[in-house]
Motif scaffolding. Structure first.
Motif, short mmCIF file in Angstrom:
data_model
loop_
_atom_site.label_atom_id
_atom_site.label_comp_id
_atom_site.label_asym_id
_atom_site.label_seq_id
_atom_site.Cartn_x
_atom_site.Cartn_y
_atom_site.Cartn_z
N GLN A 274 -2.62 -67.69 -85.61
CA GLN A 274 -3.22 -67.41 -84.31
C GLN A 274 -2.27 -67.84 -83.18
O GLN A 274 -2.12 -67.13 -82.18
CB GLN A 274 -4.56 -68.14 -84.19
N GLY A 277 0.69 -65.43 -82.91
CA GLY A 277 0.28 -64.21 -82.25
C GLY A 277 0.14 -64.39 -80.74
O GLY A 277 0.51 -63.50 -79.97
N TYR A 343 -4.25 -56.53 -82.01
CA TYR A 343 -4.34 -57.98 -82.18
C TYR A 343 -3.17 -58.48 -83.03
O TYR A 343 -3.33 -59.36 -83.88
CB TYR A 343 -5.68 -58.38 -82.80
N HIS A 344 -1.99 -57.88 -82.81
CA HIS A 344 -0.75 -58.21 -83.52
C HIS A 344 -0.82 -57.89 -85.01
O HIS A 344 -0.07 -58.45 -85.81
CB HIS A 344 -0.37 -59.68 -83.31
N LYS A 353 -9.18 -55.93 -89.15
CA LYS A 353 -9.56 -56.48 -87.86
C LYS A 353 -10.49 -55.54 -87.11
O LYS A 353 -11.49 -55.96 -86.50
CB LYS A 353 -8.30 -56.73 -87.02
N ARG A 357 -14.39 -56.12 -85.93
CA ARG A 357 -14.82 -55.92 -84.54
C ARG A 357 -16.01 -54.98 -84.45
O ARG A 357 -16.82 -55.06 -83.52
CB ARG A 357 -13.66 -55.37 -83.71
#
Length: 375
Positions: A274, A277, A343-344, A353, A357
């Protein structure tokens, strides 16, 4: 005697003329009110096969041998109620349709042989392939078509799939070589996985039908899976679930066959990743399995413990696409494979991801293994 002026003498009609007139009137009336009929040479042929490649009954879709000999007529207007499409833990019992999608750059006979061994009813399976327009792609297409011909026309009915769709990519591949050492270089990952995302999305958006319950993403270099792969994965009732991909190889030290983890795209996120990123630019992506980018994520590849404990299920933040089962409504909700930094993340990890979401949690099976071809 003279006739009065203005009078007309009627000539007696011939009975034969009256008869012909009556027959002619009857023929005209019959011609006007009778329904039109189709000549026997253009009668619709009723065969035990699908009328459309996305919604066949039980047998494979067969293209008519001669367009001139068969009058198919205009396509019907068909209504679909997606509320009637079941997605359950018992897909065979509920006769649920499965779409197996495979991006293919090279053809492996072991992949096709393994596909034929799947115990899920082939009459409920549609196959979809997409291949690049390259030398390798052309060779793979030719070999694939040979096997399709052999299975769909010469093989027994139980081995034939409901339908098969082949697409060719409309863009040039970024990498000229598909050798394992070349395509796994870190410097090639972003471009390679952008291509993979575009291929997956093209394949998905073209083939996903209204009757599809499940989508199984199966890589073309997966050469060994349990025959019950589809019903096994569906039995966990998860919206997104992935098997653990390993590779068999010959160990020179022990002089015997061994296995090693292969796919590192299925993982649980970490604080380190995290933070990496957060420090990246908007178009940069995180990659897994490279010493140059240590993320310290928990990789499912290393979670395998006991092969007999196949029922172990773990939540994931990233998934690989080697053997990935997805509920069709996850894709219908909009979860696709981003060919850009999301989100990378990109491709299958970006898909995970995106699914999260949208409210769909991905899962993995550490002890349920499939095997990758060893080049």
């Amino acid at each position: 005697m003279a006739r009065p002026m203005g009078s007309v003498r009627l000539k007696k009609a011939n009975p034969l003329t009256l008869l012909l007139g009556v027959v002619l009137c009857i023929f005209i009336l019959y011609f006007l009110i009778s329904p039109s009929s189709t000549p026997s040479s253009t009668t619709r042929v009723v065969v035990d096969s699908a009328r459309h490649h996305l919604s066949p009954p039980t047998s494979p879709y067969r293209k008519p041998k001669s367009d001139a000999a068969v009058e198919l007529g205009p396509p019907p207007v068909t209504r679909y109620n997606l509320n009637n499409v079941t997605i359950t833990a018992d897909p065979i019992g509920n006769q649920e349709h499965v779409l197996i999608l495979t991006p293919m750059a090279r053809f492996y006979q072991e992949y096709w042989d393994n596909l034929l061994k799947l115990s899920y009813p082939h009459g409920l399976i549609t196959l979809g392939f997409i291949l690049p327009k390259s030398k390798d792609g052309n060779a793979a297409t030719a070999l694939l078509q040979q096997q399709i011909q052999k299975t769909q026309k010469q093989g027994p009915e139980k081995d034939r799939f409901k339908s098969i769709i082949i697409l060719r990519q409309d863009f040039e591949p970024s990498l000229s070589s598909q050798d394992e050492s070349e395509r796994h270089k870190m410097a090639n990952q972003k471009a390679r996985r952008e291509d993979m995302s575009k291929a997956r999305n093209s394949l998905l958006f073209t083939t996903l039908g209204p009757a599809t319950s499940w989508v199984l993403w199966l890589d073309s270099d997966i050469v060994e899976t349990p025959p019950s792969l589809i019903q096994d994965l569906a039995g966990y009732s998860k919206p997104v679930i992935v098997a653990n991909c390993f590779q068999r190889y010959y160990d020179a030290e022990t002089k015997s066959m061994a296995e090693r983890p292969y796919d590192f795209n299925s993982w649980q996120d970490s604080d380190v990743a995290q933070k990496l990123g957060a420090a990246m630019g908007p178009d940069d992506i995180l990659l897994e399995g490279y010493a140059e980018m240590a993320t310290y994520r928990l990789l499912m590849a290393y979670m395998a413990t006991n092969p007999s404990e196949k029922d172990t299920v773990v939540p994931l933040d990233g998934v690989g696409g080697t053997a990935l089962l997805v509920r069709a409504d996850v894709h219908r909700d909009g979860a696709m494979f981003p060919p850009f930094a999301f989100y990378h993340l990109i491709e299958t990890e970006g898909f995970a991801k995106m699914a999260k979401r949208l409210g769909w949690q991905p899962y993995g099976l550490p002890n349920y293994k499939v095997y990758h071809y060893n080049e």
